[in-house]
Scaffold this active site. Structure first.
Site, short mmCIF file in Angstrom:
data_model
loop_
_atom_site.label_atom_id
_atom_site.label_comp_id
_atom_site.label_asym_id
_atom_site.label_seq_id
_atom_site.Cartn_x
_atom_site.Cartn_y
_atom_site.Cartn_z
N GLN A 9 0.83 -1.19 0.00
CA GLN A 9 0.00 0.00 0.00
C GLN A 9 0.87 1.25 0.00
O GLN A 9 1.90 1.30 0.68
CB GLN A 9 -0.90 -0.02 1.24
CG GLN A 9 -1.86 1.15 1.33
CD GLN A 9 -2.81 1.00 2.51
OE1 GLN A 9 -2.97 -0.08 3.06
NE2 GLN A 9 -3.44 2.10 2.90
N SER A 87 4.56 -6.06 2.87
CA SER A 87 3.26 -5.90 3.54
C SER A 87 2.14 -6.52 2.69
O SER A 87 2.11 -7.73 2.48
CB SER A 87 3.00 -4.42 3.84
OG SER A 87 1.85 -4.25 4.62
N LEU A 88 1.24 -5.71 2.12
CA LEU A 88 0.21 -6.22 1.22
C LEU A 88 0.82 -7.08 0.12
O LEU A 88 0.25 -8.10 -0.29
CB LEU A 88 -0.55 -5.05 0.60
CG LEU A 88 -1.34 -5.37 -0.68
CD1 LEU A 88 -2.57 -6.17 -0.34
CD2 LEU A 88 -1.66 -4.10 -1.45
N ARG A 112 -8.76 -8.10 4.47
CA ARG A 112 -7.65 -7.47 5.18
C ARG A 112 -7.77 -5.96 5.16
O ARG A 112 -7.59 -5.29 6.19
CB ARG A 112 -6.33 -7.90 4.53
CG ARG A 112 -5.06 -7.32 5.16
CD ARG A 112 -3.87 -7.77 4.35
NE ARG A 112 -2.59 -7.45 4.98
CZ ARG A 112 -1.86 -6.38 4.72
NH1 ARG A 112 -2.31 -5.49 3.85
NH2 ARG A 112 -0.69 -6.20 5.34
N HIS A 194 1.17 -2.49 11.17
CA HIS A 194 2.26 -3.35 11.65
C HIS A 194 2.71 -2.99 13.07
O HIS A 194 3.89 -3.02 13.40
CB HIS A 194 3.44 -3.32 10.67
CG HIS A 194 3.05 -3.76 9.29
ND1 HIS A 194 2.72 -5.07 9.01
CD2 HIS A 194 2.89 -3.07 8.13
CE1 HIS A 194 2.39 -5.16 7.73
NE2 HIS A 194 2.48 -3.96 7.19
N GLN A 243 1.73 -10.88 10.73
CA GLN A 243 2.24 -9.78 9.92
C GLN A 243 1.53 -8.46 10.21
O GLN A 243 2.13 -7.39 10.16
CB GLN A 243 2.11 -10.13 8.43
CG GLN A 243 2.79 -9.16 7.49
CD GLN A 243 1.92 -8.81 6.29
OE1 GLN A 243 0.81 -8.30 6.45
NE2 GLN A 243 2.41 -9.07 5.11
#
Length: 390
Positions: A9, A87-88, A112, A194, A243
């Site tokens: 993102q 991440s994503l 998510r 996170h 995560q």
């Protein structure tokens, strides 16, 4: 050795889908829109920066855009030995390797994004990039702030992202500057991703991850949580859950890939941010692929790496008795369930379907195994299965 990396993102850009509208890989957008129940094409082509900034739009458009680039790259015959995503992007990497089916990936990313959006409303937070300070010193800055602030991303040498409450991030930013940081930049995000602020999203997403049931893969994916390669599907339920509230160890992941023998890093998707991080962290070659015009550049880049000096080993050759069955079309693969390993099959035997298109073996022999997995999105001429001729 080549690794594909996938952005997270923040890499989304207005109009990032427009160059792809006339490309064959655009069909993924229609499939994704049907699964998500949203007009992803409109988001990719017409949404402005503010609309795309919404976590629910940013994650879905970046995920689909990256998979569209991957599809185009695979259509020209290029694949990787490892994958990783920031991440994503980790969800993109898992879908790229078949650990997640295409439909499951769309549904999971949608869930998510919604969970993280709501968690951000429940516990408002922010993030900031600390530049020019060692990792350990950034941790010290967060500790000295004595507030709700943590390291969220270890991106590259001298580039660490912190996240937490607005007050905590302000205090840690001031401490970082006192410790010698060259610059601290506030990030335009809608939550403290996170960090423990995402605990509610983590709890909410557990059932969705379990329902997706990640599978074993031939191509390992390096995890954000522990910076280690994983190819066992059962391990991803805990890794994906952790995560959300754990720091992204991207710098460590790049070093792991390099230690595994990766020399080339191809970033697939919008932005190009990961290529810069790879340049700062590794000695490998990097390239960023975001538009159809980049594909010719990628082919030249790969060809430059594949030039073999005279006298050097070229690799392993398949024996003549081994045969590959390749896909006759692009789409979602469904194997025939009654073909077992070791079974004898004839020329023309149907071993599966790509949508409504039959996948037939061009050879007779002893069936060894499927290469593509159930619900994997495959490209034209992608290997589906292999057998030994008799």
């Amino acid at each position: 050795m080549l690794a594909f990396t996938f952005p997270g993102q923040g890499s989304q850009r207005p109009g990032m889908g427009r160059p792809w509208q006339d490309h064959e890989s655009w069909e993924l957008v229609d499939e994704a829109s049907e699964v998500a129940g949203r007009d992803i094409a409109a988001l990719l082509c017409d949404a402005d920066a503010d609309e795309l900034k919404d976590t629910r739009n940013a994650q879905l458009t970046t995920f689909v855009s990256s998979l569209m680039v991957l599809d185009a790259v695979q259509r020209v015959g290029i694949d990787a030995s490892f994958c990783a995503g920031h991440s994503l992007g980790e969800y993109t990497a898992l879908t790229a390797t078949g650990a997640l089916g295409f439909d499951d990936g769309i549904r999971l990313v949608s869930a998510r994004a919604a969970a993280m959006h709501d968690a951000g409303l429940e516990r408002p937070g922010t993030m900031a990039a600390v530049l020019g300070l060692d990792d350990d010193q950034v941790v010290v800055a967060c500790n000295l702030a004595d507030s709700d602030v943590w390291v969220a991303n270890y991106n590259a040498p001298g580039q660490v992202v912190i996240a937490g409450s607005p007050d905590g991030v302000d205090k840690a930013s001031a401490q970082a500057k006192e410790l010698g940081a060259k610059r601290v930049m506030a990030l335009q995000v809608s939550g403290a991703f996170h960090t423990p602020f995402m605990t509610a999203a983590r709890e909410r997403l557990r059932d969705a991850i379990a329902a997706a049931d990640p599978r074993d893969t031939d191509v390992p994916v390096v995890s954000n949580v522990d910076a280690k390669p994983h190819d066992v599907g059962a391990e991803w339920a805990n890794l994906l859950s952790a995560q959300l509230s754990s720091p992204v160890r991207w710098r460590q992941s790049l070093l792991t890939l390099e230690a595994e023998g990766v020399t080339d890093f191809a970033e697939l998707g919008p932005g190009g941010v990961l290529s810069g991080m790879a340049k700062r962290t590794t000695d490998g070659r990097t390239i960023s692929i975001a538009t159809p015009d980049d594909l010719d550049k990628l082919l030249e880049w790969v060809d430059a790496a594949s030039t073999t000096p005279s006298g050097q080993l070229e690799g392993e050759h398949l024996f003549a008795v081994e045969r590959l069955v390749v896909s006759p079309a692009a789409g979602i693969f469904t194997p025939v369930s009654d073909i077992a390993e070791g079974a004898s099959i004839d020329v023309g035997t149907v071993i599966g379907h790509i949508g409504e298109t039959e996948v037939r073996s061009s050879f007779g022999g002893q069936f060894q195994s499927f290469i593509a997995v159930d619900t994997e999105r495959v490209t034209l001429r992608q290997p589906i299965a292999w057998l030994r001729t008799t």
